[in-house]
Design an enzyme around this catalytic site. Structure first.
Site, PDB file in Angstrom:
ATOM      1  N   GLU A  45       1.097  -1.004  -0.019  1.00 25.96           N
ATOM      2  CA  GLU A  45      -0.119   0.718   0.449  1.00 25.96           C
ATOM      3  C   GLU A  45       0.735   0.644   0.008  1.00 25.96           C
ATOM      4  OE1 GLU A  45      -2.905   1.076   3.801  1.00 25.96           O
ATOM      5  OE2 GLU A  45      -3.325   2.540   2.999  1.00 25.96           O
ATOM      6  N   ASP A  70       5.189   4.712   3.361  1.00 24.20           N
ATOM      7  CA  ASP A  70       5.060   6.028   3.122  1.00 24.20           C
ATOM      8  C   ASP A  70       6.312   6.958   4.372  1.00 24.20           C
ATOM      9  OD1 ASP A  70       2.284   7.469   4.351  1.00 24.20           O
ATOM     10  OD2 ASP A  70       3.622   8.688   4.649  1.00 24.20           O
ATOM     11  N   ASP A 119      -1.149  12.384  -2.419  1.00 24.31           N
ATOM     12  CA  ASP A 119      -1.590  13.947  -2.011  1.00 24.31           C
ATOM     13  C   ASP A 119      -0.947  14.042  -4.453  1.00 24.31           C
ATOM     14  OD1 ASP A 119      -1.238  14.365   0.019  1.00 24.31           O
ATOM     15  OD2 ASP A 119       1.601  13.959  -0.148  1.00 24.31           O
ATOM     16  N   ASP A 155      -9.962  10.853  -3.823  1.00 21.13           N
ATOM     17  CA  ASP A 155     -11.412  11.707  -3.957  1.00 21.13           C
ATOM     18  C   ASP A 155     -11.075  12.810  -4.745  1.00 21.13           C
ATOM     19  OD1 ASP A 155      -9.105  12.430  -1.975  1.00 21.13           O
ATOM     20  OD2 ASP A 155      -9.861  14.828  -2.618  1.00 21.13           O
TER      21      ASP A 155
HETATM   22  C1  LIG Z   1      -3.106  12.423   1.897  1.00 23.12           C
HETATM   23  S1  LIG Z   1      -2.648  11.127   3.112  1.00 23.12           S
HETATM   24  C2  LIG Z   1      -2.972   9.785   2.182  1.00 23.12           C
HETATM   25  C3  LIG Z   1      -3.261   8.723   3.665  1.00 23.12           C
HETATM   26  C4  LIG Z   1      -3.807   7.684   3.325  1.00 23.12           C
HETATM   27  N1  LIG Z   1      -3.648   6.586   2.511  1.00 23.12           N
HETATM   28  C5  LIG Z   1      -5.025   7.670   4.308  1.00 23.12           C
HETATM   29  O1  LIG Z   1      -5.956   7.734   3.246  1.00 23.12           O
HETATM   30  O2  LIG Z   1      -5.521   8.103   4.966  1.00 23.12           O
HETATM   31  C6  LIG Z   1      -1.146  10.959   1.819  1.00 23.12           C
HETATM   32  C7  LIG Z   1       0.253  10.368   1.894  1.00 23.12           C
HETATM   33  O3  LIG Z   1       1.091  10.456   1.075  1.00 23.12           O
HETATM   34  C8  LIG Z   1       2.552   9.960   1.349  1.00 23.12           C
HETATM   35  N2  LIG Z   1       4.022  10.397   0.443  1.00 23.12           N
HETATM   36  C9  LIG Z   1       3.920  11.194  -0.324  1.00 23.12           C
HETATM   37  N3  LIG Z   1       4.677  11.312  -1.361  1.00 23.12           N
HETATM   38  C10 LIG Z   1       5.203  10.674  -0.715  1.00 23.12           C
HETATM   39  C11 LIG Z   1       6.674   9.603  -1.229  1.00 23.12           C
HETATM   40  N4  LIG Z   1       6.840   9.905  -2.096  1.00 23.12           N
HETATM   41  N5  LIG Z   1       7.242   9.215  -0.567  1.00 23.12           N
HETATM   42  C12 LIG Z   1       6.395   8.244   0.887  1.00 23.12           C
HETATM   43  N6  LIG Z   1       5.293   8.962   1.227  1.00 23.12           N
HETATM   44  C13 LIG Z   1       4.036   9.638   0.085  1.00 23.12           C
HETATM   45  C14 LIG Z   1       2.199  11.047   3.401  1.00 23.12           C
HETATM   46  O4  LIG Z   1       3.143  10.696   3.826  1.00 23.12           O
HETATM   47  C15 LIG Z   1       1.407  11.314   3.494  1.00 23.12           C
HETATM   48  O5  LIG Z   1       0.946   9.891   4.023  1.00 23.12           O
END
Ligand SMILES: C[S@@+](CC[C@H](N)C(=O)[O-])C[C@H]1O[C@@H](n2cnc3c(N)ncnc32)[C@H](O)[C@@H]1O
Length: 215
Positions: A45, A70, A119, A155
């Site tokens: 994931e 993450d 993101d 979303d």
């Molecule tokens: C909007 S949050 C979504 C978290 C979770 N999947 C949820 O739906 O609650 C996006 C996550 O992507 C991680 N993230 C973004 N770019 C990343 C990267 N290049 N490598 C590792 N993690 C990343 C961020 O740390 C964050 O926890």
């Protein structure tokens, strides 16, 4: 960093089910045998945040191994702590930048990949950060076994459209898609798992997009 974040960051380093940064390279090609100590399929994931998919899929499929990825240790802490408290052995977390994923996984090592509410990086200048841009897709293709499936839940309608465009441009095999998961006949026990961010978007009556594809 706040006090609580710092505490979780320190604690996560002591968890046996969390691997951080370069330590993950030692498992390359051997995640199942060396980390999970079995020969079961490995499912990732990406952008797992608190790891709701990782933990809940692991409960549904005890014969597979699930690794949440993450770079935020304080978020990973939540999923890792739950797995420890509930003795869910087929769960692990890897704290890395997804950009380095080829350093951590061997070609064909992974059976399936989920990307959950990444993101969206809407600015043109941030396209290189979008987790479904062609560079990231090429990395996923390399670590997935032949026929391995990818899933995206988001979303963000713009990010969804961008991803479908990449799938079509690259002539990948689109298997399932919907722009309104909960009003579609695709929804089932697996696709109804809800992440922290998904719950927030659903509370605002946001439609949830889902696409599944293979390379
Ligand atoms: C909007 S949050 C979504 C978290 C979770 N999947 C949820 O739906 O609650 C996006 C996550 O992507 C991680 N993230 C973004 N770019 C990343 C990267 N290049 N490598 C590792 N993690 C990343 C961020 O740390 C964050 O926890």
């Amino acid at each position: 960093m706040g006090k609580d974040k710092l505490r979780k960051f320190a604690e996560v380093a002591t968890f046996a089910n969390v691997v951080q940064l370069d330590a993950g390279k030692a498992y390359k090609g051997q995640w199942a045998s060396k980390f999970f100590k079995n020969n079961n399929p490995v499912v990732l994931e990406l952008a797992c945040g608190k790891g709701e998919y990782t933990v809940n899929l692991a409960k549904l499929f005890p014969q597979k191994n699930f690794l949440g990825i993450d770079y935020k240790g304080n978020r990973i802490w939540r999923g890792a702590k739950t797995a420890i408290e509930e003795s869910i052995d087929n769960v692990g977390f890897l704290r890395i930048q997804i950009e380095t994923i080829l350093e951590q996984f061997a070609p064909g090592e992974v059976d399936e990949i989920w990307i959950t509410f990444p993101d969206p990086q809407p600015q043109d200048s941030r396209e290189k950060k979008r987790l479904t841009n062609p560079n990231f897709l090429a990395r996923y293709k390399e670590i997935l076994k032949e026929g391995g499936v990818m899933h995206l839940k988001t979303d963000n309608d713009g990010f969804y459209a961008y991803t479908v465009e990449q799938i079509e441009n690259l002539k990948l095999n689109k298997i399932k898609e919907t722009t309104d998961l909960y009003n579609s006949d695709l929804v089932d026990e697996v696709l109804s798992i809800k992440t922290y961010y998904e719950r927030k978007y659903l509370a605002d009556n946001k439609n949830i997009n889902y696409v599944q594809w293979s390379f």
